[in-house]
Design a protein around this motif. Sequence first.
Motif, PDB file in Angstrom:
ATOM      1  N   GLU A  90       0.850  -1.191   0.000  1.00 54.60           N
ATOM      2  CA  GLU A  90       0.000   0.000   0.000  1.00 54.60           C
ATOM      3  C   GLU A  90       0.887   1.244   0.000  1.00 54.60           C
ATOM      4  O   GLU A  90       1.522   1.582   1.005  1.00 54.60           O
ATOM      5  CB  GLU A  90      -0.918  -0.005   1.211  1.00 54.60           C
ATOM      6  CG  GLU A  90      -1.863  -1.204   1.215  1.00 54.60           C
ATOM      7  CD  GLU A  90      -2.667  -1.316   2.490  1.00 54.60           C
ATOM      8  OE1 GLU A  90      -3.764  -1.934   2.441  1.00 54.60           O
ATOM      9  OE2 GLU A  90      -2.214  -0.815   3.543  1.00 54.60           O
TER      10      GLU A  90
ATOM     11  N   ASP B 131      -3.131  12.151  -2.120  1.00 57.53           N
ATOM     12  CA  ASP B 131      -4.129  11.182  -2.569  1.00 57.53           C
ATOM     13  C   ASP B 131      -4.717  10.440  -1.370  1.00 57.53           C
ATOM     14  O   ASP B 131      -4.350  10.678  -0.216  1.00 57.53           O
ATOM     15  CB  ASP B 131      -3.543  10.229  -3.608  1.00 57.53           C
ATOM     16  CG  ASP B 131      -2.454   9.311  -3.044  1.00 57.53           C
ATOM     17  OD1 ASP B 131      -2.274   9.272  -1.807  1.00 57.53           O
ATOM     18  OD2 ASP B 131      -1.765   8.639  -3.839  1.00 57.53           O
ATOM     19  N   GLU B 132      -5.628   9.523  -1.653  1.00 58.73           N
ATOM     20  CA  GLU B 132      -6.304   8.816  -0.568  1.00 58.73           C
ATOM     21  C   GLU B 132      -5.326   7.971   0.244  1.00 58.73           C
ATOM     22  O   GLU B 132      -5.466   7.836   1.462  1.00 58.73           O
ATOM     23  CB  GLU B 132      -7.423   7.922  -1.143  1.00 58.73           C
ATOM     24  CG  GLU B 132      -8.623   8.696  -1.640  1.00 58.73           C
ATOM     25  CD  GLU B 132      -9.250   9.553  -0.558  1.00 58.73           C
ATOM     26  OE1 GLU B 132      -9.440   9.047   0.562  1.00 58.73           O
ATOM     27  OE2 GLU B 132      -9.530  10.734  -0.838  1.00 58.73           O
ATOM     28  N   GLY B 133      -4.328   7.420  -0.446  1.00 57.08           N
ATOM     29  CA  GLY B 133      -3.325   6.643   0.274  1.00 57.08           C
ATOM     30  C   GLY B 133      -2.562   7.496   1.267  1.00 57.08           C
ATOM     31  O   GLY B 133      -2.241   7.050   2.382  1.00 57.08           O
TER      32      GLY B 133
ATOM     33  N   LYS C 104      -3.714  10.086   2.772  1.00 50.60           N
ATOM     34  CA  LYS C 104      -4.633  10.365   3.886  1.00 50.60           C
ATOM     35  C   LYS C 104      -4.752   9.169   4.819  1.00 50.60           C
ATOM     36  O   LYS C 104      -5.003   9.325   6.020  1.00 50.60           O
ATOM     37  CB  LYS C 104      -5.995  10.763   3.344  1.00 50.60           C
ATOM     38  CG  LYS C 104      -5.977  12.047   2.525  1.00 50.60           C
ATOM     39  CD  LYS C 104      -7.342  12.330   1.904  1.00 50.60           C
ATOM     40  CE  LYS C 104      -7.277  13.571   1.012  1.00 50.60           C
ATOM     41  NZ  LYS C 104      -8.581  13.833   0.358  1.00 50.60           N
ATOM     42  N   GLU C 105      -4.565   7.963   4.273  1.00 51.84           N
ATOM     43  CA  GLU C 105      -4.688   6.749   5.071  1.00 51.84           C
ATOM     44  C   GLU C 105      -3.367   6.323   5.709  1.00 51.84           C
ATOM     45  O   GLU C 105      -3.314   5.316   6.409  1.00 51.84           O
ATOM     46  CB  GLU C 105      -5.218   5.606   4.195  1.00 51.84           C
ATOM     47  CG  GLU C 105      -6.646   5.799   3.707  1.00 51.84           C
ATOM     48  CD  GLU C 105      -7.657   5.782   4.850  1.00 51.84           C
ATOM     49  OE1 GLU C 105      -7.411   5.036   5.831  1.00 51.84           O
ATOM     50  OE2 GLU C 105      -8.660   6.500   4.750  1.00 51.84           O
TER      51      GLU C 105
ATOM     52  N   TYR D 193      -0.452   5.515   4.009  1.00 58.98           N
ATOM     53  CA  TYR D 193       0.246   4.490   3.242  1.00 58.98           C
ATOM     54  C   TYR D 193       1.759   4.760   3.210  1.00 58.98           C
ATOM     55  O   TYR D 193       2.221   5.851   3.538  1.00 58.98           O
ATOM     56  CB  TYR D 193      -0.293   4.440   1.815  1.00 58.98           C
ATOM     57  CG  TYR D 193      -1.629   3.734   1.658  1.00 58.98           C
ATOM     58  CD1 TYR D 193      -2.414   3.415   2.768  1.00 58.98           C
ATOM     59  CD2 TYR D 193      -2.124   3.394   0.396  1.00 58.98           C
ATOM     60  CE1 TYR D 193      -3.638   2.778   2.623  1.00 58.98           C
ATOM     61  CE2 TYR D 193      -3.347   2.754   0.237  1.00 58.98           C
ATOM     62  CZ  TYR D 193      -4.101   2.458   1.358  1.00 58.98           C
ATOM     63  OH  TYR D 193      -5.307   1.825   1.215  1.00 58.98           O
TER      64      TYR D 193
END
Length: 381
Positions: free
Chosen positions: A268, A275-277, A279-280, A282
């Motif tokens: 990941e 990007d969303e990664g 934010k998560e 990654y």
Amino acid sequence: MSDYQALMARCEARLAQLAAQAPIKTTPLAEKLEAEGISRRDFMKWSALTTTALALPLQFAPMVAKAAEVADRVPLIWLHMAECTGCSESLIRCDTPTIDTLLFDHISLEYHETLMAAAGWQAEENLEHALEAYKGQYLLAVEGAIPTANGGHYLTVGCKGHTGMEIIHETAANAAAIVSVGTCAAFGGVQAAAPNPTDARPVDRVISQPVVNLGGCPPSEKNIVGTLMYFIMFGKLPPLDMFNRPKWAYGARVHDNCERRGRFDAGEFVETFGDEGAKEGYCLYKMGCKGPYTYNNCPTERFNHHVSWPVLAGHGCIGCSEPNFWDTMADFETSLGRRELHSLDKTADFIGGAILGATVVGIGAHAVASIFAKDNKEEQE
């Protein structure tokens, strides 16, 4: 006698020797801690944490506390060469006093151009007096690289116009131990980056005495204070790696202790910042993170009261504690891929280039395999 018993005996003898000396400072550490609202319990917790950070058994915790109390018997001369003062800022820039900052103040700081009230001729006299009064006893900390081109005249300091080369040779001659604080002093830093017009060099390439290198731009205050504490406790330099960095601080890769390591293993990765990664949380490997190639304790010690560090804040490690990182680690936001590594998984013994190449390829292959595994899983779903 076991190694630890011998080390403990050395520590006890060293602390007894310091305790028998008259303190240079007049205010005991206990009074300073009390004035700042730091309890004895907090102090002992700090001692235990420092003991663990120094990779010592917890039986040494009371000795760490004792070493902190007698630290005012150790004179410290801190020089500024070609640098930005960021390493000093790393140590003293806190919203409230900490035990580390109080301990730095408790040590007899004889000369520090940024912190001392004296200037001009008075500052020069302070340095000259310290060099003479504490000959063979003082701990020398150097912040910044040493320009050597044109006879060293790219850096002159003080009202007498002495070059950095002259100052470092004079102060190092009678130092009990020498610590290069930060990557500029340890490895040359940005001053030594290509094309290096001033021929800036690290401290250990200008003098012949042994030097402890505290890589980092800047290094953690824990690494600075921990190294000072080790010298106070044992009267010698700590065990060092192949680049003369303390093993207790630089013995593991950033990648190994990173809170995003699980994301790396799962394939990941952040593809673009924001990007969303991202934010998560990654892994930032594809965004240029140099954590797999960098040795430092940033993930465990962090900065600013242990609050955060660059990767936790969302940017990849730039490898700032490694030699020549300005040249070898750039571009800082692009993955290195296959390259010759000078530090990855090396020990003090020489390891063949083929093995290193295989290690680097292994990291790249691991990342690629993780990405494919993730893609296949998404297709099946």
